[in-house]
Design a protein around this motif. Structure first.
Motif, PDB file in Angstrom:
ATOM      1  N   ARG A  73       0.858  -1.076   0.017  1.00  0.00           N
ATOM      2  CA  ARG A  73      -0.189  -0.033  -0.193  1.00  0.00           C
ATOM      3  C   ARG A  73       0.680   1.304  -0.347  1.00  0.00           C
ATOM      4  NH1 ARG A  73      -2.480  -3.484   3.476  1.00  0.00           N
ATOM      5  NH2 ARG A  73      -4.337  -4.293   2.412  1.00  0.00           N
ATOM      6  N   ARG A  74       1.924   0.995   0.880  1.00  0.00           N
ATOM      7  CA  ARG A  74       2.820   2.389   0.785  1.00  0.00           C
ATOM      8  C   ARG A  74       3.802   2.663  -0.076  1.00  0.00           C
ATOM      9  NH1 ARG A  74       5.212   2.693   6.671  1.00  0.00           N
ATOM     10  NH2 ARG A  74       5.511   0.392   6.488  1.00  0.00           N
ATOM     11  N   TRP A  75       4.014   1.541  -1.023  1.00  0.00           N
ATOM     12  CA  TRP A  75       4.908   0.848  -2.298  1.00  0.00           C
ATOM     13  C   TRP A  75       3.575   1.965  -3.219  1.00  0.00           C
ATOM     14  CZ3 TRP A  75       9.402   1.233  -2.943  1.00  0.00           C
ATOM     15  CH2 TRP A  75      10.174   0.642  -1.532  1.00  0.00           C
ATOM     16  N   SER A  76       2.887   2.095  -3.147  1.00  0.00           N
ATOM     17  CA  SER A  76       1.504   2.235  -3.722  1.00  0.00           C
ATOM     18  C   SER A  76       1.468   3.661  -4.565  1.00  0.00           C
ATOM     19  CB  SER A  76       0.408   1.367  -4.716  1.00  0.00           C
ATOM     20  OG  SER A  76       0.820   0.111  -4.162  1.00  0.00           O
ATOM     21  N   ALA A  77       1.555   4.203  -2.748  1.00  0.00           N
ATOM     22  CA  ALA A  77       1.645   5.588  -2.244  1.00  0.00           C
ATOM     23  C   ALA A  77       2.822   6.316  -2.925  1.00  0.00           C
ATOM     24  CB  ALA A  77       1.110   5.830  -0.858  1.00  0.00           C
ATOM     25  N   ILE A  78       4.307   5.850  -2.444  1.00  0.00           N
ATOM     26  CA  ILE A  78       5.291   6.170  -3.182  1.00  0.00           C
ATOM     27  C   ILE A  78       5.147   6.483  -4.728  1.00  0.00           C
ATOM     28  CG2 ILE A  78       7.799   6.125  -3.622  1.00  0.00           C
ATOM     29  CD1 ILE A  78       7.336   5.124  -0.510  1.00  0.00           C
ATOM     30  N   LEU A  79       4.068   5.566  -5.979  1.00  0.00           N
ATOM     31  CA  LEU A  79       4.165   5.298  -6.624  1.00  0.00           C
ATOM     32  C   LEU A  79       4.387   6.593  -7.376  1.00  0.00           C
ATOM     33  CD1 LEU A  79       4.973   1.877  -7.835  1.00  0.00           C
ATOM     34  CD2 LEU A  79       6.276   3.521  -7.899  1.00  0.00           C
ATOM     35  N   VAL A  80       2.322   6.394  -6.850  1.00  0.00           N
ATOM     36  CA  VAL A  80       1.474   7.948  -6.801  1.00  0.00           C
ATOM     37  C   VAL A  80       2.096   9.258  -6.624  1.00  0.00           C
ATOM     38  CG1 VAL A  80      -0.404   8.985  -6.541  1.00  0.00           C
ATOM     39  CG2 VAL A  80      -0.795   6.428  -6.784  1.00  0.00           C
ATOM     40  N   GLY A  81       2.653   9.166  -5.239  1.00  0.00           N
ATOM     41  CA  GLY A  81       3.468  10.963  -5.129  1.00  0.00           C
ATOM     42  C   GLY A  81       4.362  11.027  -6.423  1.00  0.00           C
ATOM     43  N   PHE A  82       5.097   9.828  -6.507  1.00  0.00           N
ATOM     44  CA  PHE A  82       6.174  10.743  -7.785  1.00  0.00           C
ATOM     45  C   PHE A  82       5.675  10.366  -8.856  1.00  0.00           C
ATOM     46  CE2 PHE A  82       9.251   9.368  -4.111  1.00  0.00           C
ATOM     47  CZ  PHE A  82      10.494  10.173  -4.168  1.00  0.00           C
ATOM     48  N   ALA A  83       4.397   9.969  -9.622  1.00  0.00           N
ATOM     49  CA  ALA A  83       3.931  10.322 -10.576  1.00  0.00           C
ATOM     50  C   ALA A  83       3.025  11.623 -10.367  1.00  0.00           C
ATOM     51  CB  ALA A  83       2.776   9.626 -10.576  1.00  0.00           C
ATOM     52  N   GLY A  84       2.699  12.441  -8.823  1.00  0.00           N
ATOM     53  CA  GLY A  84       2.427  13.868  -9.396  1.00  0.00           C
ATOM     54  C   GLY A  84       3.860  14.364  -9.436  1.00  0.00           C
ATOM     55  N   VAL A  85       4.615  14.153  -9.353  1.00  0.00           N
ATOM     56  CA  VAL A  85       6.179  15.014  -9.025  1.00  0.00           C
ATOM     57  C   VAL A  85       6.252  14.865 -10.889  1.00  0.00           C
ATOM     58  CG1 VAL A  85       8.667  15.140  -9.516  1.00  0.00           C
ATOM     59  CG2 VAL A  85       7.101  14.794  -7.376  1.00  0.00           C
ATOM     60  N   LEU A  86       5.948  14.089 -11.321  1.00  0.00           N
ATOM     61  CA  LEU A  86       6.741  13.902 -12.837  1.00  0.00           C
ATOM     62  C   LEU A  86       5.574  15.126 -13.572  1.00  0.00           C
ATOM     63  CD1 LEU A  86       7.254  10.349 -13.570  1.00  0.00           C
ATOM     64  CD2 LEU A  86       8.630  11.777 -13.271  1.00  0.00           C
ATOM     65  N   LEU A  87       3.968  15.517 -13.460  1.00  0.00           N
ATOM     66  CA  LEU A  87       3.294  15.886 -13.334  1.00  0.00           C
ATOM     67  C   LEU A  87       3.265  16.926 -13.528  1.00  0.00           C
ATOM     68  CD1 LEU A  87       0.700  14.872 -15.566  1.00  0.00           C
ATOM     69  CD2 LEU A  87      -0.965  14.936 -12.800  1.00  0.00           C
ATOM     70  N   ILE A  88       4.238  17.370 -12.435  1.00  0.00           N
ATOM     71  CA  ILE A  88       4.475  19.131 -12.418  1.00  0.00           C
ATOM     72  C   ILE A  88       5.513  18.762 -13.915  1.00  0.00           C
ATOM     73  CG2 ILE A  88       5.296  20.816 -10.686  1.00  0.00           C
ATOM     74  CD1 ILE A  88       4.003  18.631  -8.440  1.00  0.00           C
ATOM     75  N   ILE A  89       6.654  18.392 -13.142  1.00  0.00           N
ATOM     76  CA  ILE A  89       8.289  18.683 -14.304  1.00  0.00           C
ATOM     77  C   ILE A  89       7.432  18.484 -15.257  1.00  0.00           C
ATOM     78  CG2 ILE A  89      10.811  17.891 -14.552  1.00  0.00           C
ATOM     79  CD1 ILE A  89      10.140  17.015 -11.397  1.00  0.00           C
ATOM     80  N   ARG A  90       6.861  17.419 -15.753  1.00  0.00           N
ATOM     81  CA  ARG A  90       6.692  17.653 -17.311  1.00  0.00           C
ATOM     82  C   ARG A  90       8.430  16.969 -18.176  1.00  0.00           C
ATOM     83  NH1 ARG A  90       2.237  21.762 -17.368  1.00  0.00           N
ATOM     84  NH2 ARG A  90       3.403  22.199 -15.282  1.00  0.00           N
ATOM     85  N   PRO A  91       8.900  16.058 -18.185  1.00  0.00           N
ATOM     86  CA  PRO A  91      10.302  15.537 -19.129  1.00  0.00           C
ATOM     87  C   PRO A  91       9.583  15.063 -20.029  1.00  0.00           C
ATOM     88  CG  PRO A  91       9.239  14.362 -17.363  1.00  0.00           C
ATOM     89  CD  PRO A  91       8.792  15.266 -16.797  1.00  0.00           C
ATOM     90  N   GLY A  92       9.993  15.630 -20.641  1.00  0.00           N
ATOM     91  CA  GLY A  92      10.115  15.640 -22.106  1.00  0.00           C
ATOM     92  C   GLY A  92       8.736  16.527 -23.040  1.00  0.00           C
ATOM     93  N   LEU A  93       8.197  17.189 -22.296  1.00  0.00           N
ATOM     94  CA  LEU A  93       6.979  17.670 -23.020  1.00  0.00           C
ATOM     95  C   LEU A  93       7.128  19.317 -23.190  1.00  0.00           C
ATOM     96  CD1 LEU A  93       3.831  15.461 -20.644  1.00  0.00           C
ATOM     97  CD2 LEU A  93       4.307  15.215 -23.427  1.00  0.00           C
ATOM     98  N   GLU A  94       5.989  20.174 -23.758  1.00  0.00           N
ATOM     99  CA  GLU A  94       6.477  20.936 -23.849  1.00  0.00           C
ATOM    100  C   GLU A  94       6.353  21.873 -23.082  1.00  0.00           C
ATOM    101  OE1 GLU A  94       4.322  24.514 -26.374  1.00  0.00           O
ATOM    102  OE2 GLU A  94       3.132  22.318 -26.782  1.00  0.00           O
TER     103      GLU A  94
END
Length: 294
Positions: A121-142
């Motif tokens: 459960r906490r591994w899943s939460a960590i993955l979701v949280g870092f997906a949020g980081v990627l959503l803010i940074i948006r690597p490779g996108l405009e």
């Protein structure tokens, strides 16, 4: 009542840190980032050094050369340099949103390097949280902003600091640790100044006031966090750390004219939500372990 007071102190600490960030970002418009680091490092080392001396604590001790202390200070330098640079170069709201991933990074580090047990459960939460980081940074996108990676550097460095703090010998006080860490930020700022080819700039009277405000609020925030953790239960008080993001967004919009877009707000929501879930899950596991030990 103590939990309520502790939560109020935590919110006050987060407000102080957000306003401190505002002063730093304002200063960065005219003063190089390396010089800001040098000024904050010197001011913090002086204040915490005086406080440690008043308590009769030796500032220089062989214990300060132990591996946990050196690793903690390295993390402090990496984290502070990254986050201050992110504040200077990116919107305050997005930098602060990425910083909210710190508890997730600490949980990840504890599992990978300290043998902590983390369930799916906490591994899943960590993955979701870092997906949020990627959503803010948006690597490779405009919308990708390379400077936002400095905020991620801040998260990594501060996570190293927090994990190493757990292994620091008990005879080393918080004031002593803080004075030592701030002192190391001074040469770090100097190196950054030289690498970037910037020159020292004499601050104007108003800028000295902003620097004094940043330093004062940073110290006030530090004491408020300590007081909050001592007053209330950790599981109750800690989630109020996320109020810093609310203050940062308000300051970013009203002071700097920022307009966080939908992906940034969605990413921030994922980070905060997953972080809160991780904190609540850890609290339940600790409570269950205490009941089993009775």
């Amino acid at each position: 009542m103590e939990n309520l007071r502790g939560a109020a102190m935590m919110v006050a600490a987060m407000a102080a840190f957000a306003i401190e960030d505002m002063f730093i970002k304002t200063l960065s418009a005219d003063i190089p980032t390396g010089q800001i680091l040098m000024m904050l490092g010197a001011g913090g080392a002086l204040v915490f050094g005086v406080l440690a001396a008043r308590r009769g604590t030796r500032l220089l001790s062989p214990v300060l050369l132990t591996r946990p202390v050196l690793l903690r200070n390295l993390g402090e330098v990496i984290g502070t340099m990254g986050f201050v640079t992110a504040i200077a170069l990116t919107p305050l709201s997005s930098a602060s949103a990425i910083l909210q991933a710190l508890p997730l990074a600490v949980t990840l580090g504890a599992a990978l390097f300290m043998g902590a047990t983390v369930g799916w459960r906490r591994w899943s939460a960590i993955l979701v949280g870092f997906a949020g980081v990627l959503l803010i940074i948006r690597p490779g996108l405009e919308g990708f902003e390379p400077a936002s990676l400095f905020a991620l550097q801040g998260v990594v460095g501060l996570a190293i600091r927090d994990l190493a703090t757990r292994a620091v010998p008990r005879e080393i006080g918080a004031m002593q640790l803080s004075a030592y860490a701030f002192a190391l930020i001074v040469p770090t700022g100097l190196v950054l100044l030289l690498v970037q080819g910037d020159s020292l700039i004499a601050p104007r009277p108003g800028q000295w006031g902003q620097f004094a405000g940043a330093l004062t609020l940073g110290i006030v925030g530090y004491y408020a966090i300590v007081g909050a953790m001592r007053l209330g239960e950790v599981a109750v008080v800690t989630p109020f750390r996320y109020s810093r993001l609310i203050f940062a967004i308000i300051i970013g919009v009203t002071v700097f004219g920022e307009r966080p877009d939908t992906p940034t707000l969605a990413g921030a929501a994922l980070i905060v939500g997953s972080g809160l879930y991780t904190l609540l899950r850890e609290a339940r596991l600790h409570a269950r372990a205490r009941r089993a030990a009775r």
